[in-house]
Motif scaffolding. Structure first.
Motif, PDB file in Angstrom:
ATOM      1  N   VAL A  75      11.807  -2.774 -30.629  1.00 14.43           N
ATOM      2  CA  VAL A  75      12.775  -3.831 -30.340  1.00 14.43           C
ATOM      3  C   VAL A  75      13.029  -4.560 -31.660  1.00 14.43           C
ATOM      4  N   VAL A  76      14.295  -4.789 -31.988  1.00 12.29           N
ATOM      5  CA  VAL A  76      14.592  -5.417 -33.282  1.00 12.29           C
ATOM      6  C   VAL A  76      15.006  -6.882 -33.087  1.00 12.29           C
ATOM      7  N   VAL A  77      14.280  -7.772 -33.808  1.00 16.29           N
ATOM      8  CA  VAL A  77      14.538  -9.214 -33.709  1.00 16.29           C
ATOM      9  C   VAL A  77      14.934  -9.734 -35.090  1.00 16.29           C
ATOM     10  N   LEU A  78      16.072 -10.412 -35.151  1.00 15.30           N
ATOM     11  CA  LEU A  78      16.517 -10.977 -36.426  1.00 15.30           C
ATOM     12  C   LEU A  78      16.126 -12.451 -36.511  1.00 15.30           C
ATOM     13  N   GLY A  79      15.802 -12.908 -37.726  1.00 16.96           N
ATOM     14  CA  GLY A  79      15.522 -14.332 -37.933  1.00 16.96           C
ATOM     15  C   GLY A  79      15.775 -14.708 -39.377  1.00 16.96           C
ATOM     16  N   GLY A  80      15.716 -15.999 -39.676  1.00 15.79           N
ATOM     17  CA  GLY A  80      15.941 -16.459 -41.046  1.00 15.79           C
ATOM     18  C   GLY A  80      17.153 -17.370 -41.129  1.00 15.79           C
ATOM     19  N   PRO A  81      17.349 -18.028 -42.272  1.00 19.34           N
ATOM     20  CA  PRO A  81      18.446 -18.992 -42.386  1.00 19.34           C
ATOM     21  C   PRO A  81      19.815 -18.387 -42.104  1.00 19.34           C
ATOM     22  N   ALA A  82      20.076 -17.188 -42.594  1.00 21.95           N
ATOM     23  CA  ALA A  82      21.388 -16.560 -42.375  1.00 21.95           C
ATOM     24  C   ALA A  82      21.647 -16.393 -40.880  1.00 21.95           C
ATOM     25  N   ILE A 136      16.959 -14.893 -33.490  1.00 21.47           N
ATOM     26  CA  ILE A 136      16.354 -16.207 -33.268  1.00 21.47           C
ATOM     27  C   ILE A 136      16.997 -17.220 -34.204  1.00 21.47           C
ATOM     28  N   ALA A 137      17.590 -18.246 -33.609  1.00 18.33           N
ATOM     29  CA  ALA A 137      18.215 -19.306 -34.401  1.00 18.33           C
ATOM     30  C   ALA A 137      17.231 -20.457 -34.505  1.00 18.33           C
ATOM     31  N   GLY A 138      16.860 -20.790 -35.719  1.00 17.82           N
ATOM     32  CA  GLY A 138      15.901 -21.878 -35.924  1.00 17.82           C
ATOM     33  C   GLY A 138      14.567 -21.346 -36.392  1.00 17.82           C
ATOM     34  N   ASN A 139      13.525 -22.113 -36.097  1.00 21.55           N
ATOM     35  CA  ASN A 139      12.190 -21.757 -36.588  1.00 21.55           C
ATOM     36  C   ASN A 139      11.607 -20.543 -35.877  1.00 21.55           C
ATOM     37  N   ALA A 140      10.758 -19.817 -36.607  1.00 19.51           N
ATOM     38  CA  ALA A 140      10.073 -18.672 -36.009  1.00 19.51           C
ATOM     39  C   ALA A 140       9.180 -19.147 -34.860  1.00 19.51           C
ATOM     40  N   ASP A 141       8.601 -20.297 -35.054  1.00 16.21           N
ATOM     41  CA  ASP A 141       7.692 -20.849 -34.057  1.00 16.21           C
ATOM     42  C   ASP A 141       8.378 -21.948 -33.257  1.00 16.21           C
ATOM     43  N   PRO A 142       8.207 -22.041 -31.986  1.00 19.50           N
ATOM     44  CA  PRO A 142       7.428 -21.157 -31.148  1.00 19.50           C
ATOM     45  C   PRO A 142       8.256 -20.015 -30.526  1.00 19.50           C
ATOM     46  N   ALA A 143       9.574 -19.932 -30.882  1.00 20.62           N
ATOM     47  CA  ALA A 143      10.439 -18.976 -30.167  1.00 20.62           C
ATOM     48  C   ALA A 143       9.964 -17.526 -30.315  1.00 20.62           C
ATOM     49  N   ARG A 173      19.356 -23.555 -30.247  1.00 18.44           N
ATOM     50  CA  ARG A 173      18.413 -23.522 -31.378  1.00 18.44           C
ATOM     51  C   ARG A 173      17.002 -23.734 -30.866  1.00 18.44           C
ATOM     52  N   THR A 174      16.030 -23.358 -31.696  1.00 14.23           N
ATOM     53  CA  THR A 174      14.652 -23.583 -31.250  1.00 14.23           C
ATOM     54  C   THR A 174      14.281 -25.054 -31.363  1.00 14.23           C
ATOM     55  N   GLY A 175      14.933 -25.757 -32.283  1.00 14.88           N
ATOM     56  CA  GLY A 175      14.569 -27.145 -32.515  1.00 14.88           C
ATOM     57  C   GLY A 175      13.316 -27.228 -33.356  1.00 14.88           C
ATOM     58  N   PRO A 176      13.149 -28.353 -34.057  1.00 15.86           N
ATOM     59  CA  PRO A 176      11.983 -28.475 -34.909  1.00 15.86           C
ATOM     60  C   PRO A 176      10.710 -28.635 -34.087  1.00 15.86           C
ATOM     61  N   SER A 177       9.611 -28.185 -34.634  1.00 19.16           N
ATOM     62  CA  SER A 177       8.328 -28.317 -33.960  1.00 19.16           C
ATOM     63  C   SER A 177       7.265 -28.472 -35.042  1.00 19.16           C
ATOM     64  N   PRO A 178       6.050 -28.844 -34.655  1.00 20.32           N
ATOM     65  CA  PRO A 178       5.007 -28.989 -35.688  1.00 20.32           C
ATOM     66  C   PRO A 178       4.808 -27.685 -36.455  1.00 20.32           C
ATOM     67  N   TYR A 179       5.173 -26.546 -35.827  1.00 15.66           N
ATOM     68  CA  TYR A 179       4.985 -25.255 -36.493  1.00 15.66           C
ATOM     69  C   TYR A 179       5.943 -25.083 -37.673  1.00 15.66           C
ATOM     70  N   THR A 236      21.696 -27.445 -38.832  1.00 18.16           N
ATOM     71  CA  THR A 236      21.824 -26.338 -37.873  1.00 18.16           C
ATOM     72  C   THR A 236      20.669 -25.362 -38.043  1.00 18.16           C
ATOM     73  N   ILE A 237      20.362 -25.043 -39.283  1.00 15.62           N
ATOM     74  CA  ILE A 237      19.286 -24.085 -39.557  1.00 15.62           C
ATOM     75  C   ILE A 237      17.961 -24.592 -39.000  1.00 15.62           C
ATOM     76  N   ASP A 238      17.729 -25.888 -39.151  1.00 15.00           N
ATOM     77  CA  ASP A 238      16.462 -26.459 -38.684  1.00 15.00           C
ATOM     78  C   ASP A 238      16.433 -26.687 -37.180  1.00 15.00           C
ATOM     79  N   GLY A 239      17.545 -26.478 -36.515  1.00 12.77           N
ATOM     80  CA  GLY A 239      17.555 -26.659 -35.069  1.00 12.77           C
ATOM     81  C   GLY A 239      17.923 -28.079 -34.679  1.00 12.77           C
ATOM     82  N   GLY A 240      18.296 -28.907 -35.653  1.00 17.57           N
ATOM     83  CA  GLY A 240      18.666 -30.291 -35.339  1.00 17.57           C
ATOM     84  C   GLY A 240      17.432 -31.140 -35.112  1.00 17.57           C
TER      85      GLY A 240
END
Ligand code: B12
Length: 475
Positions: free
Chosen positions: A99-106, A124-131, A165-171, A213-217
């Motif tokens: 299964v291919v998952v894309l992530g990163g600022p772009a 995945i839009a936003g942080n790798a964690d926790p999404a 977006r994933t939104g910011p988290s402590p991760y 946007t990148i940070d998830g707001g």
């Protein structure tokens, strides 16, 4: 499950950067109990020759692809890095059933566009964690991954899902052990610095920007004590050069101050840089704290020194703040690089001349002034709407994967390019992005390595350019 993370970035300009996001995604997968490997295309002569045997040997269940850059943000000589994804995707599809998952600022900027472009399964839009961890958990349990914030599935996105977006988290504040994931020796010999992200979100609303946007707001601040602890850990591992990669380093002011004072108090001896200082919350007290912490270079993202353009950009500060920042910098000791974006909303020949006078008169002659011509238009920004209103952007711009640039309709693009070139040929500290006559970084880097210079190498651009001119090399 077996998870293979790939960092596809091979771009070394204007400087080499560590694949921090890929390492964080790998660490997130590994911490969730998955057997994880990371391959980094940066130093591979042929990415395909590295990828094929890895897929055969490891047989991953999931391949996570980290995509940092879409393009080089350069109106004069555009490069579309996104294209490099396609051969990798082809190999993955042919040689594995992962299964291919894309992530990163772009990807965070345009998840749906990338899903369609690459045919990947998830973005995945936003942080790798926790999404990412949540998605892996669902995939491991053979469950349908529904409604995980930030996770986009190809062909399944409903209306409005594109902005999820994933939104910011402590991760958001992982400080990964880079030695575990990348070829550290290669990076060290390229004089790379360790990226430190200490906050998410941004208080500013610049019309062209994607950062929030990148940070998830939303705004989350990493406890300065944790930042200092991470710097201490890296420094015990022998890393001595750091770069803050926050959206804006000095916002909030008090957080930047606490981080600097914490580092100074800790007695850690290291070099720091940050390329995103905003003139609004900048004064002698902060500059002093930065000096005490060990800052060796800073960048001020002023963009323009003309009030109508600053207003057009909605920068949230005025030319008076730019002048005050220049005075503060003059009184301090830290080398400073000034960033300008020419051709923004409201730009005319007069405002161009105003910004150029500022750069000639207020910037120390040894400090580089870096000018970008035209402003990259990103989807969902106020600049996109304006560009459409003004007829600069066609109705069907293909999701803006291929870069389109805003240049004020009140300005002739060819005149602007000529005027900037003329000015840069007279002033050795003026640099124009993408100007083919002079590409500083490869020269500066290789010379710097040979002479064992310490970062930031950009502070030597002026003498180097002067030397090159004497020898009649480059522009
Ligand atoms: C700091 C910065 C720089 C610094 C880097 C310093 C350093 N030592 O690293 C400097 C000034 C050198 C720089 C240069 C460039 N930059 Co820059 N940079 C940034 C900035 C502000 C932060 C990047 C960063 O380090 N973030 C911290 C890391 C940890 O976060 P991350 O990579 O996003 O990873 C997180 C998520 O994305 C996700 N994730 C990442 N990978 C994966 C993988 C998977 C599988 C999953 C699930 C999740 C995931 O999880 C991570 C943790 O939460 C971003 C804007 C932004 N806010 O992101 C622009 C940004 C990345 N840069 C951009 C560009 C264009 C460039 C340049 C090409 C500019 C140029 N013309 O020279 C160069 C390229 C450099 C290179 N060699 O590749 C663009 C990229 C978009 C585009 N148009 O292509 C951005 C997005 C800015 C923008 N215009 O909006 N940059």
């Amino acid at each position: 499950m077996k998870v293979l993370i790939i960092s596809v970035n091979r771009n070394r300009l204007p400087t080499l950067v560590l694949p921090a996001g890929a390492c964080m995604a790998a660490e997130a997968a590994s911490d969730s109990g998955h057997e994880t490997r990371l391959i980094d295309f940066m130093f591979e002569r042929s990415p395909a020759l590295r990828l094929e045997p890895e897929l055969k040997d490891f047989q991953p269940d999931v391949v996570g692809i980290s995509v940092r850059n879409i393009d080089n943000n350069d109106i004069q000589s555009p490069v579309l890095f996104a294209e490099e994804l396609l051969p990798a995707m082809k190999i993955i599809r042919e040689r594995s059933s992962a299964v291919v998952v894309l992530g990163g600022p772009a990807i965070s900027i345009m998840p749906e566009v990338f899903l369609n472009y690459t045919n990947a399964d998830f973005a995945i839009a936003g942080n790798a964690d926790p999404a990412f961890s949540r998605l892996l958990e669902k995939l491991a349990g053979k469950e349908t991954p529904q409604n995980i914030p930030g996770v986009h599935e190809r062909g399944k996105s409903g209306k409005g899902k594109g902005m999820d977006r994933t939104g910011p988290s402590p991760y958001s504040f992982r400080f990964p052990d880079f030695r575990a994931w990348v070829d550290w020796r290669e990076y060290r010999s390229s004089m790379v610095s360790i990226p430190l992200k200490t906050k998410t979100g941004c208080e500013f609303q610049c019309v062209y920007c994607t950062y929030d946007t990148i940070d998830g707001g939303g705004r989350v601040l990493c406890d300065p004590a944790i930042v200092v602890e991470a710097v201490g850990k890296y420094s015990r591992h022998g890393f001595k050069n750091f770069e803050f990669v926050d959206n804006v380093f000095n916002s909030p002011y008090s957080h930047a101050m606490d981080v600097c004072e914490g580092i100074a108090r800790s007695g850690i001896r290291a070099g720091f840089e940050c390329m995103d200082v905003n003139p609004l919350h900048f004064d002698g007290a902060l500059l002093g704290a930065m000096e005490r912490a060990g800052f060796k270079g800073i960048g001020i993202t002023i963009e323009s020194a003309s009030d109508p353009v600053l207003q057009g950009f909605k920068k949230g500060f005025a030319s008076v703040h730019a002048r005050k920042a220049a005075e503060t910098i003059r009184r301090g000791r830290i080398p400073c690089m000034w960033f300008f974006m020419m051709g923004g909303p409201g730009e005319t020949r007069e405002t161009v001349e105003e910004t150029l006078s500022f750069a000639r008169e207020r910037i120390r002659p040894g400090d580089p002034a870096y000018f970008t011509i035209g402003i990259r238009i990103y989807p969902g920004t106020a600049l996109e709407l304006l560009a459409r209103d003004q007829g600069i952007l066609a109705e069907n711009a293909g999701g803006l994967l291929r870069p389109a640039f805003y240049v004020s309709p009140e300005l002739d693009k060819a005149w602007l390019a000529r005027r900037m070139k003329e000015e840069a040929s007279r002033r050795m500290n003026f640099l124009i992005a993408g100007e083919s006559g002079f590409a500083p970084s490869p020269w500066v880097l290789s010379l710097g390595r040979t002479l064992r210079m310490k970062p930031p190498l950009w502070r030597h651009i002026r003498p180097l350019r002067m030397g090159m001119r004497l020898l009649r090399i480059g522009g």
